[in-house]
Design an enzyme around this catalytic site. Structure first.
Site, PDB file in Angstrom:
ATOM      1  N   LYS A 144       0.851  -1.199   0.000  1.00  0.00           N
ATOM      2  CA  LYS A 144       0.000   0.000   0.000  1.00  0.00           C
ATOM      3  C   LYS A 144       0.884   1.245   0.000  1.00  0.00           C
ATOM      4  O   LYS A 144       1.734   1.397   0.875  1.00  0.00           O
ATOM      5  CB  LYS A 144      -0.855   0.034   1.264  1.00  0.00           C
ATOM      6  CG  LYS A 144      -1.933  -1.010   1.281  1.00  0.00           C
ATOM      7  CD  LYS A 144      -3.251  -0.440   0.799  1.00  0.00           C
ATOM      8  CE  LYS A 144      -4.297  -1.534   0.695  1.00  0.00           C
ATOM      9  NZ  LYS A 144      -5.311  -1.271  -0.318  1.00  0.00           N
ATOM     10  N   ASP A 173      -0.127  -0.360  -4.590  1.00  0.00           N
ATOM     11  CA  ASP A 173      -1.532   0.059  -4.641  1.00  0.00           C
ATOM     12  C   ASP A 173      -1.663   1.428  -3.998  1.00  0.00           C
ATOM     13  O   ASP A 173      -1.495   1.577  -2.792  1.00  0.00           O
ATOM     14  CB  ASP A 173      -2.423  -0.962  -3.917  1.00  0.00           C
ATOM     15  CG  ASP A 173      -3.902  -0.663  -4.120  1.00  0.00           C
ATOM     16  OD1 ASP A 173      -4.224   0.368  -4.753  1.00  0.00           O
ATOM     17  OD2 ASP A 173      -4.735  -1.468  -3.655  1.00  0.00           O
ATOM     18  N   GLU A 199      -1.361  -0.018  -8.947  1.00  0.00           N
ATOM     19  CA  GLU A 199      -2.820  -0.085  -8.914  1.00  0.00           C
ATOM     20  C   GLU A 199      -3.422   1.272  -8.551  1.00  0.00           C
ATOM     21  O   GLU A 199      -2.989   1.907  -7.597  1.00  0.00           O
ATOM     22  CB  GLU A 199      -3.177  -1.133  -7.841  1.00  0.00           C
ATOM     23  CG  GLU A 199      -4.596  -1.624  -7.852  1.00  0.00           C
ATOM     24  CD  GLU A 199      -4.725  -2.839  -6.920  1.00  0.00           C
ATOM     25  OE1 GLU A 199      -3.864  -3.760  -6.971  1.00  0.00           O
ATOM     26  OE2 GLU A 199      -5.669  -2.862  -6.133  1.00  0.00           O
ATOM     27  N   ASP A 224      -8.658  -0.497 -10.028  1.00  0.00           N
ATOM     28  CA  ASP A 224      -9.360  -1.275  -9.013  1.00  0.00           C
ATOM     29  C   ASP A 224     -10.658  -0.548  -8.634  1.00  0.00           C
ATOM     30  O   ASP A 224     -11.745  -0.926  -9.081  1.00  0.00           O
ATOM     31  CB  ASP A 224      -8.439  -1.468  -7.798  1.00  0.00           C
ATOM     32  CG  ASP A 224      -9.094  -2.270  -6.696  1.00  0.00           C
ATOM     33  OD1 ASP A 224     -10.178  -2.840  -6.931  1.00  0.00           O
ATOM     34  OD2 ASP A 224      -8.546  -2.338  -5.576  1.00  0.00           O
ATOM     35  N   LYS A 248     -13.156  -7.746  -8.312  1.00  0.00           N
ATOM     36  CA  LYS A 248     -13.597  -8.452  -7.124  1.00  0.00           C
ATOM     37  C   LYS A 248     -14.867  -9.192  -7.531  1.00  0.00           C
ATOM     38  O   LYS A 248     -15.929  -8.579  -7.662  1.00  0.00           O
ATOM     39  CB  LYS A 248     -13.874  -7.450  -6.005  1.00  0.00           C
ATOM     40  CG  LYS A 248     -12.661  -6.610  -5.604  1.00  0.00           C
ATOM     41  CD  LYS A 248     -13.062  -5.602  -4.559  1.00  0.00           C
ATOM     42  CE  LYS A 248     -11.942  -4.683  -4.093  1.00  0.00           C
ATOM     43  NZ  LYS A 248     -10.612  -4.816  -4.617  1.00  0.00           N
TER      44      LYS A 248
HETATM   45 MG    MG Z   1      -6.705  -1.836  -4.686  1.00  0.00          MG
END
Ligand code: MG
Length: 339
Positions: A144, A173, A199, A224, A248
């Site tokens: 992250k 991300d 991402e 995303d 997802k």
């Molecule tokens: Mg993500």
């Protein structure tokens, strides 16, 4: 063909609150659905909304379920709006299970094991965790970024990449946190390095910026937050998005639609968790490990122990997932434990 239909809301506290870009999240709320045929055969599904991602809310999904009534037709999906991606996912899985002559075939022999990406915490705390996860056998890592300032995070990137063996890859991300200048700085730094992709470098609404960055830098970019459901992924594809789509499945729509879209368009997809319970995750993993090659990238299902309860979490997830992981989850047990 008519089936009986029932639904069961659930609410389950996370073992530890989950931090997201939208704040702190303390419990998972969703709805299990159950579809049964005349011979008593039943199929289950899970509605696991992420309203911050732009999905329907639990209340909207519950209202839709209430209006479906106690009996539904086999073609019920034709009447579920695409906007209700979580409802479509749950009904799609439940219908497939109840309609199949035999339960989803255990993939004996053809069993596929899929790599899982390990999550690294934000900031410098990522370094010791990378060492541990490498020892555990992980090959793909996700870090992250955009949590602290770039001046603090960029040196950590260098340290992480220095630790990374040649066979491993790092994903970053940013959760849409960067402005243009920050994104450009990072993408320059990532060029020619073992970064699998970056991402959501900018917010989903920054369409021109995202398309421009994808064109201007050699680093692969992934969407995303911008692709919460299949309709959004199709829109970005039509705009010429050249990178990865993080989908997802729990919120994207009916699995059959997702799979057909990938097969037809050869979209480059990473599958990832919506922090659903073991019921929904087992169905997704079962499809992924059935061996139809919808992705060549590590799965984003390394979410750890969310609930601190085997029934709700499923077995611990290691560097590889296979069908045995799915087979360990009993949907009936979760259905009964929901209220
Ligand atoms: Mg993500």
């Amino acid at each position: 063909m008519r089936y009986s239909f029932a639904y069961q809301p659930y609410r389950r506290p996370f073992r530890q609150p989950v931090r997201t870009a939208h704040g702190v999240w303390t419990e998972r709320e969703g709805i299990f659905v159950r579809i049964a045929g005349a011979e008593g055969r039943a199929g289950y599904g899970e509605i696991a909304p992420l309203p911050d991602f732009g999905t329907e809310t639990v209340a909207e999904a519950a209202e839709f379920c209430r209006r479906l009534g106690a009996e539904i037709d086999a073609d019920v999906l034709a009447h579920v709006p695409e906007r209700l991606g979580c409802v479509r996912c749950a009904l799609g899985f439940a219908l497939a299970e109840v309609g199949e002559a035999t339960p989803v075939a255990p993939t004996v022999g053809a069993a596929k094991r899929l790599p899982v990406a390990a999550l690294l915490p934000a900031g410098r705390a990522a370094l010791p965790v990378l060492t541990q996860r490498l020892e555990a056998g992980y090959l793909a890592f996700k870090w992250k970024v955009g949590v602290g300032r770039a001046e603090e995070e960029l040196p950590v990137l260098d340290d992480l990449l220095a630790q990374l063996p040649a066979y491993a890859r790092l994903r970053l991300d940013a959760n849409g946190a960067w402005d243009r200048r920050t994104a450009e700085r990072w993408l320059e730094r990532c060029a020619e390095r073992p970064v699998e992709f970056v991402e959501q470098p900018a917010a989903p609404a920054e369409v021109d910026l995202l398309l421009g960055l994808a064109q201007d830098y050699p680093v692969t970019l992934a969407l995303d937050e911008a692709v919460a459901n299949l309709a959004a992924a199709r829109d970005w594809q039509a705009r010429g998005w050249p990178g990865v789509f993080v989908l997802k499945p729990a919120i994207a729509g009916a699995w059959s639609d997702v799979a057909a879209w990938i097969r037809t368009t050869q979209a480059d997809v990473v599958f990832s968790s919506a922090l659903e319970t073991a019921l929904g995750r087992a169905q997704i993993v079962r499809r992924l490990t059935a061996g139809d090659g919808l992705t060549r990238r590590a799965l984003g299902f390394g979410v750890g122990e969310l609930f601190g309860d085997r029934r709700w979490d499923g077995p611990p997830v290691g560097p590889l997932l296979d069908a045995a992981w799915s087979d360990a989850t009993d949907p009936l047990a979760l259905w009964n434990a929901a209220p």
